[in-house]
Design a protein around this motif. Structure first.
Motif, PDB file in Angstrom:
ATOM      1  N   TYR A  31       0.803  -1.077  -0.207  1.00  0.00           N
ATOM      2  CA  TYR A  31       0.034   0.063   0.017  1.00  0.00           C
ATOM      3  C   TYR A  31       0.870   1.147  -0.003  1.00  0.00           C
ATOM      4  O   TYR A  31       0.508   2.112  -0.467  1.00  0.00           O
ATOM      5  CB  TYR A  31      -0.984  -0.036   1.119  1.00  0.00           C
ATOM      6  CG  TYR A  31      -2.340  -0.618   0.963  1.00  0.00           C
ATOM      7  CD1 TYR A  31      -3.086   0.128   0.084  1.00  0.00           C
ATOM      8  CD2 TYR A  31      -2.777  -1.666   1.631  1.00  0.00           C
ATOM      9  CE1 TYR A  31      -4.532  -0.402  -0.136  1.00  0.00           C
ATOM     10  CE2 TYR A  31      -4.140  -2.307   1.393  1.00  0.00           C
ATOM     11  CZ  TYR A  31      -4.790  -1.544   0.509  1.00  0.00           C
ATOM     12  OH  TYR A  31      -6.143  -2.125   0.382  1.00  0.00           O
ATOM     13  N   SER A  32       2.034   1.220   0.616  1.00  0.00           N
ATOM     14  CA  SER A  32       2.799   2.539   0.891  1.00  0.00           C
ATOM     15  C   SER A  32       3.604   2.609  -0.498  1.00  0.00           C
ATOM     16  O   SER A  32       3.727   4.100  -0.815  1.00  0.00           O
ATOM     17  CB  SER A  32       4.052   1.961   1.787  1.00  0.00           C
ATOM     18  OG  SER A  32       4.854   1.204   1.184  1.00  0.00           O
ATOM     19  N   PHE A  33       3.551   1.819  -1.658  1.00  0.00           N
ATOM     20  CA  PHE A  33       3.796   2.392  -2.772  1.00  0.00           C
ATOM     21  C   PHE A  33       2.984   2.489  -3.873  1.00  0.00           C
ATOM     22  O   PHE A  33       3.099   2.437  -5.214  1.00  0.00           O
ATOM     23  CB  PHE A  33       4.905   1.063  -3.242  1.00  0.00           C
ATOM     24  CG  PHE A  33       6.092   1.093  -2.793  1.00  0.00           C
ATOM     25  CD1 PHE A  33       7.202   1.861  -2.734  1.00  0.00           C
ATOM     26  CD2 PHE A  33       6.106   0.046  -1.772  1.00  0.00           C
ATOM     27  CE1 PHE A  33       8.322   1.647  -2.027  1.00  0.00           C
ATOM     28  CE2 PHE A  33       7.489  -0.054  -0.807  1.00  0.00           C
ATOM     29  CZ  PHE A  33       8.464   0.786  -1.224  1.00  0.00           C
ATOM     30  N   SER A  34       1.422   2.416  -3.340  1.00  0.00           N
ATOM     31  CA  SER A  34       0.490   2.766  -4.279  1.00  0.00           C
ATOM     32  C   SER A  34      -0.143   3.930  -4.278  1.00  0.00           C
ATOM     33  O   SER A  34       0.255   4.852  -3.335  1.00  0.00           O
ATOM     34  CB  SER A  34      -0.643   1.839  -3.714  1.00  0.00           C
ATOM     35  OG  SER A  34      -0.243   0.547  -3.573  1.00  0.00           O
ATOM     36  N   SER A  35      -1.028   4.158  -5.272  1.00  0.00           N
ATOM     37  CA  SER A  35      -1.488   5.596  -5.537  1.00  0.00           C
ATOM     38  C   SER A  35      -3.117   5.642  -5.202  1.00  0.00           C
ATOM     39  O   SER A  35      -3.902   4.582  -5.640  1.00  0.00           O
ATOM     40  CB  SER A  35      -1.483   6.207  -6.856  1.00  0.00           C
ATOM     41  OG  SER A  35      -0.092   6.414  -6.970  1.00  0.00           O
ATOM     42  N   LYS A  36      -3.614   6.496  -4.744  1.00  0.00           N
ATOM     43  CA  LYS A  36      -5.177   6.477  -4.188  1.00  0.00           C
ATOM     44  C   LYS A  36      -5.918   7.135  -5.257  1.00  0.00           C
ATOM     45  O   LYS A  36      -5.713   8.086  -5.975  1.00  0.00           O
ATOM     46  CB  LYS A  36      -5.317   7.467  -2.865  1.00  0.00           C
ATOM     47  CG  LYS A  36      -6.738   7.368  -2.687  1.00  0.00           C
ATOM     48  CD  LYS A  36      -7.047   8.294  -1.477  1.00  0.00           C
ATOM     49  CE  LYS A  36      -8.384   8.223  -0.842  1.00  0.00           C
ATOM     50  NZ  LYS A  36      -8.715   9.108   0.349  1.00  0.00           N
TER      51      LYS A  36
END
Length: 305
Positions: free
Chosen positions: A36-41
């Motif tokens: 999740y920390s490398f994802s985009s919302k």
């Protein structure tokens, strides 16, 4: 040992359940949050894994760095106070009679038998405006005339009406609560280190003319360094990541990094940014543990030489 080596079935039967538990409830959830920390919302709750460092870069903005540093110094202050308070407590337990030692250790671990939320609300009852501390001081001021005459001072001292102190919803209340929660984590490793102390060193130091203070600082403290290091680590790290205590005892300017992380997951629904903040905290934790391991290894090598 030979029985374990020759019986593979017994080995796997004992290893598989804890391994499954560790992988299913620790490694996999942490791996998901790490992704999740490398994802985009992309929506209210939707995210896309695109391996970007945007959220880590945002976590290094001054406002969040300020919260990080505030969490560090509050955890450091908590650790320092716990060390100062826990050392005489651990010494008293070590030098107590064997029958008393068991009861004193029981008193140290007794708070663990009560839920942290209940203990925190008990602190609120103690620190609030009409709590036990302010009510006790109010009673002392109200009965000051009688108390002064009782000690022979008469009515020469004029004491005005008592104004309740603001003991809640500030940084002082947060540190007080953190010390209350984490003090046993400092007492127990110090007790373990001091219990292994060779008391002949203390007797030799006192026989050679060193006073109690010099014996304490030159003999007891150096020999207790492993316990001090362990106590500092297991006190500082949970204190830095504490959420409940600053949330209930602190004010609007008493937020620590765990409160910001929780708000990103709960209120803002920004899981990628909350994951980045949480893993920055975890990276700092790993760095502290690695630093301790390196220092302990160097100390061990020095002893062997």
């Amino acid at each position: 040992m030979e029985n374990w080596k020759n019986s593979a079935r017994a080995f796997w039967a004992s290893m598989l359940p804890p391994t499954f538990w560790l992988v299913a409830f620790f490694i996999i959830p942490l791996s998901i949050i790490w992704l999740y920390s490398f994802s985009s919302k992309t929506g209210i709750i939707e995210t896309t894994l695109d391996w970007n460092l945007t959220h880590y870069a945002r976590a290094l903005e001054p406002v969040y760095l300020g919260i990080f540093w505030k969490s560090i110094w509050m955890a450091a202050a908590t650790t320092a106070i716990c060390l100062v308070v826990a050392f005489p407590v651990a010494i008293a337990i070590v030098f107590a009679k064997p029958t008393m030692r068991m009861w004193l250790l029981l008193l140290v671990i007794l708070p663990f038998w009560t839920n942290l939320l209940i203990r925190t609300y008990a602190l609120i009852a103690v620190l609030r405006t009409n709590g036990f501390i302010n009510n006790g001081l109010d009673w002392l001021v109200t009965h000051a005339d009688w108390l002064l005459s009782f000690v022979g001072l008469g009515n020469n001292m004029l004491i005005g009406p008592y104004q309740p102190m603001a003991l809640l919803y500030n940084n002082t209340a947060v540190i007080f609560g953190l010390v209350y929660v984490h003090l046993p984590f400092m007492v127990l490793p110090l007790y373990a280190a001091l219990d292994r102390l060779d008391r002949t060193y203390l007797e030799a130091s006192l026989d050679l003319g060193a006073g109690h203070f010099r014996t304490f600082f030159l003999i007891v403290v150096p020999l207790a360094l492993p316990g001090i290091a362990s106590g500092v680590i297991i006190t500082f790290i949970p204190a830095m990541g504490s959420y409940l205590t600053p949330d209930l005892l602190g004010g609007t300017d008493s937020y620590m990094i765990a409160n910001v992380i929780a708000s990103q997951f709960k209120q803002a629904n920004n899981w990628p940014f909350g994951a980045a903040l949480s893993f920055l905290l975890m990276y700092a934790t790993f760095f502290a543990l690695a630093l301790r391991a390196v220092l302990m290894r160097k100390e061990g090598r020095g002893d062997r030489r």
